[in-house]
Design an enzyme around this catalytic site. Sequence first.
Site, PDB file in Angstrom:
ATOM      1  N   ASN A   6       0.852  -1.192   0.000  1.00 52.72           N
ATOM      2  CA  ASN A   6       0.000   0.000   0.000  1.00 52.72           C
ATOM      3  C   ASN A   6       0.892   1.249   0.000  1.00 52.72           C
ATOM      4  O   ASN A   6       1.693   1.445   0.914  1.00 52.72           O
ATOM      5  CB  ASN A   6      -0.903  -0.042   1.243  1.00 52.72           C
ATOM      6  CG  ASN A   6      -1.841   1.144   1.297  1.00 52.72           C
ATOM      7  OD1 ASN A   6      -1.419   2.281   1.081  1.00 52.72           O
ATOM      8  ND2 ASN A   6      -3.099   0.913   1.600  1.00 52.72           N
ATOM      9  N   HIS A   9       1.007   6.126   2.008  1.00 52.25           N
ATOM     10  CA  HIS A   9       1.745   7.040   2.886  1.00 52.25           C
ATOM     11  C   HIS A   9       2.984   7.638   2.242  1.00 52.25           C
ATOM     12  O   HIS A   9       3.588   8.552   2.801  1.00 52.25           O
ATOM     13  CB  HIS A   9       2.014   6.362   4.226  1.00 52.25           C
ATOM     14  CG  HIS A   9       0.712   6.075   4.919  1.00 52.25           C
ATOM     15  ND1 HIS A   9      -0.209   7.060   5.167  1.00 52.25           N
ATOM     16  CD2 HIS A   9       0.144   4.925   5.318  1.00 52.25           C
ATOM     17  CE1 HIS A   9      -1.284   6.529   5.726  1.00 52.25           C
ATOM     18  NE2 HIS A   9      -1.101   5.230   5.830  1.00 52.25           N
ATOM     19  N   HIS A  42      -5.421   3.812  -1.850  1.00 48.53           N
ATOM     20  CA  HIS A  42      -6.763   4.165  -1.378  1.00 48.53           C
ATOM     21  C   HIS A  42      -7.072   5.587  -1.821  1.00 48.53           C
ATOM     22  O   HIS A  42      -6.463   6.545  -1.334  1.00 48.53           O
ATOM     23  CB  HIS A  42      -6.767   4.061   0.152  1.00 48.53           C
ATOM     24  CG  HIS A  42      -8.105   4.261   0.788  1.00 48.53           C
ATOM     25  ND1 HIS A  42      -8.325   4.025   2.129  1.00 48.53           N
ATOM     26  CD2 HIS A  42      -9.309   4.670   0.280  1.00 48.53           C
ATOM     27  CE1 HIS A  42      -9.594   4.281   2.422  1.00 48.53           C
ATOM     28  NE2 HIS A  42     -10.202   4.683   1.315  1.00 48.53           N
ATOM     29  N   ARG A  44      -9.190   8.211  -1.202  1.00 52.37           N
ATOM     30  CA  ARG A  44     -10.193   8.597  -0.200  1.00 52.37           C
ATOM     31  C   ARG A  44     -11.033   9.748  -0.713  1.00 52.37           C
ATOM     32  O   ARG A  44     -10.569  10.557  -1.523  1.00 52.37           O
ATOM     33  CB  ARG A  44      -9.501   9.013   1.108  1.00 52.37           C
ATOM     34  CG  ARG A  44      -8.797   7.862   1.831  1.00 52.37           C
ATOM     35  CD  ARG A  44      -8.286   8.312   3.182  1.00 52.37           C
ATOM     36  NE  ARG A  44      -9.352   8.407   4.152  1.00 52.37           N
ATOM     37  CZ  ARG A  44      -9.599   7.493   5.099  1.00 52.37           C
ATOM     38  NH1 ARG A  44      -8.835   6.433   5.223  1.00 52.37           N
ATOM     39  NH2 ARG A  44     -10.594   7.640   5.930  1.00 52.37           N
ATOM     40  N   ARG A  48      -6.846  12.819   0.913  1.00 47.59           N
ATOM     41  CA  ARG A  48      -5.785  13.243   1.837  1.00 47.59           C
ATOM     42  C   ARG A  48      -4.407  12.720   1.444  1.00 47.59           C
ATOM     43  O   ARG A  48      -3.411  13.265   1.873  1.00 47.59           O
ATOM     44  CB  ARG A  48      -6.122  12.838   3.272  1.00 47.59           C
ATOM     45  CG  ARG A  48      -6.074  11.364   3.529  1.00 47.59           C
ATOM     46  CD  ARG A  48      -6.267  11.033   4.993  1.00 47.59           C
ATOM     47  NE  ARG A  48      -7.622  11.289   5.442  1.00 47.59           N
ATOM     48  CZ  ARG A  48      -8.144  10.732   6.543  1.00 47.59           C
ATOM     49  NH1 ARG A  48      -7.395   9.940   7.289  1.00 47.59           N
ATOM     50  NH2 ARG A  48      -9.385  10.977   6.904  1.00 47.59           N
ATOM     51  N   GLU A  69      -8.386   0.768  -3.349  1.00 47.74           N
ATOM     52  CA  GLU A  69      -9.233   0.809  -2.147  1.00 47.74           C
ATOM     53  C   GLU A  69     -10.122   2.029  -2.242  1.00 47.74           C
ATOM     54  O   GLU A  69      -9.668   3.108  -2.629  1.00 47.74           O
ATOM     55  CB  GLU A  69      -8.357   0.966  -0.909  1.00 47.74           C
ATOM     56  CG  GLU A  69      -7.979  -0.309  -0.268  1.00 47.74           C
ATOM     57  CD  GLU A  69      -7.167  -0.033   0.980  1.00 47.74           C
ATOM     58  OE1 GLU A  69      -7.369   0.998   1.640  1.00 47.74           O
ATOM     59  OE2 GLU A  69      -6.291  -0.842   1.260  1.00 47.74           O
ATOM     60  N   THR A 100      -8.696   3.463   8.326  1.00 45.79           N
ATOM     61  CA  THR A 100      -9.924   2.661   8.293  1.00 45.79           C
ATOM     62  C   THR A 100     -10.071   1.915   9.618  1.00 45.79           C
ATOM     63  O   THR A 100      -9.253   1.076   9.964  1.00 45.79           O
ATOM     64  CB  THR A 100      -9.847   1.658   7.126  1.00 45.79           C
ATOM     65  OG1 THR A 100      -9.329   2.341   5.983  1.00 45.79           O
ATOM     66  CG2 THR A 100     -11.209   1.097   6.796  1.00 45.79           C
ATOM     67  N   GLU A 150     -11.338  -9.242   2.413  1.00 44.71           N
ATOM     68  CA  GLU A 150     -10.088  -8.944   3.121  1.00 44.71           C
ATOM     69  C   GLU A 150     -10.440  -8.828   4.591  1.00 44.71           C
ATOM     70  O   GLU A 150     -11.270  -8.000   4.988  1.00 44.71           O
ATOM     71  CB  GLU A 150      -9.472  -7.644   2.596  1.00 44.71           C
ATOM     72  CG  GLU A 150      -8.179  -7.301   3.333  1.00 44.71           C
ATOM     73  CD  GLU A 150      -7.364  -6.190   2.688  1.00 44.71           C
ATOM     74  OE1 GLU A 150      -7.400  -6.059   1.442  1.00 44.71           O
ATOM     75  OE2 GLU A 150      -6.706  -5.446   3.428  1.00 44.71           O
ATOM     76  N   HIS A 189      -4.172  -4.620   7.537  1.00 47.40           N
ATOM     77  CA  HIS A 189      -4.326  -3.458   8.406  1.00 47.40           C
ATOM     78  C   HIS A 189      -3.536  -3.622   9.703  1.00 47.40           C
ATOM     79  O   HIS A 189      -3.714  -4.608  10.421  1.00 47.40           O
ATOM     80  CB  HIS A 189      -5.789  -3.133   8.748  1.00 47.40           C
ATOM     81  CG  HIS A 189      -5.962  -1.674   9.037  1.00 47.40           C
ATOM     82  ND1 HIS A 189      -5.674  -1.121  10.254  1.00 47.40           N
ATOM     83  CD2 HIS A 189      -6.324  -0.639   8.237  1.00 47.40           C
ATOM     84  CE1 HIS A 189      -5.866   0.174  10.204  1.00 47.40           C
ATOM     85  NE2 HIS A 189      -6.250   0.501   8.988  1.00 47.40           N
TER      86      HIS A 189
HETATM   87  N1  PXP Z   1      -6.127  -3.105   3.821  1.00 51.48           N
HETATM   88  C1  PXP Z   1      -7.089  -2.149   3.839  1.00 51.48           C
HETATM   89  C2  PXP Z   1      -8.443  -2.515   3.333  1.00 51.48           C
HETATM   90  C3  PXP Z   1      -6.813  -0.849   4.323  1.00 51.48           C
HETATM   91  O1  PXP Z   1      -7.791   0.073   4.354  1.00 51.48           O
HETATM   92  C4  PXP Z   1      -5.508  -0.539   4.716  1.00 51.48           C
HETATM   93  C5  PXP Z   1      -5.177   0.857   5.147  1.00 51.48           C
HETATM   94  O2  PXP Z   1      -5.313   1.722   4.075  1.00 51.48           O
HETATM   95  C6  PXP Z   1      -4.544  -1.549   4.664  1.00 51.48           C
HETATM   96  C7  PXP Z   1      -4.884  -2.833   4.231  1.00 51.48           C
HETATM   97  C8  PXP Z   1      -3.130  -1.303   5.068  1.00 51.48           C
HETATM   98  O3  PXP Z   1      -3.079  -0.992   6.416  1.00 51.48           O
HETATM   99  P1  PXP Z   1      -1.711  -0.469   7.042  1.00 51.48           P
HETATM  100  O4  PXP Z   1      -1.394   0.834   6.371  1.00 51.48           O
HETATM  101  O5  PXP Z   1      -2.024  -0.332   8.490  1.00 51.48           O
HETATM  102  O6  PXP Z   1      -0.667  -1.501   6.741  1.00 51.48           O
END
Ligand code: PXP
Length: 235
Positions: A6, A9, A42, A44, A48, A69, A100, A150, A189
């Site tokens: 992901n 960030h 994602h 959003r 952001r 996402e 989330t 998921e 997550h």
């Molecule tokens: N899976 C989903 C569905 C999420 O919403 C997120 C956060 O955007 C993640 C995985 C990844 O989570 P993390 O950034 O805490 O590793």
Amino acid sequence: MLLGVNIDHIATIRQVRGTTYPDPLDAVAICLKSGGDSITAHLREDRRHIQDRDMARLCTIPDLHVNMEMAATDEMVGICCDLKPIACCLVPEKREELTTEGGLDVIGGEAYLRPAIARLNAAGVRVSLFIDADKAQINKAIELGAAVIELHTGHYADVTGQARQDELKRLQDAATFAAGMGLIVHAGHGLTLENTPDIAAIPELKELNIGHAIVADALFKGLAQSIADFKALLR
Ligand code: PXP
């Protein structure tokens, strides 16, 4: 087991200064070379971190497995149907949340989720629902036509000791149940190098999606090493 990286960030760092760098797309080649199998981003509603142009550029990279996402709003479903990433993951979204916070309420949200999933399926996008480890939610996900779920590992990641073992058992049972019902099962997550091994050991899980810890670890050891370390755990 596949690793979805992901990249939200990386975009967060760009957005907090309103610069053009770092470009989250610069991470794609590094991810693929270091053991990442797909890219998750994602978009959003409040934009952001990931921007529309990031998602559009991701979806033009040949052969890249993009997992978009998103909240199941009309706007997002429209964008996703236009861009046609290989996969999308529907998540609950609140403007005031930092991240989330919980799984989708598939049962309570049937009225808006059913048509959203139908539109995405018709566009050829594989639909995943981000849900808590709950049999009733899993059954409803199947009924609404999702190919993938998921499992939300955030609660597992937030606790320690016996509470973590209890959460792990719930995730194991849910993965076994869902896979037995024919679903493809992912999880994600809050996963870190410390808490991922027990999750990676769940045999029914096909993919983990990890973002925050990968980017955080990358500050000290670089993105390639950070991804490689997670991939080594998954192997
Ligand atoms: N899976 C989903 C569905 C999420 O919403 C997120 C956060 O955007 C993640 C995985 C990844 O989570 P993390 O950034 O805490 O590793």
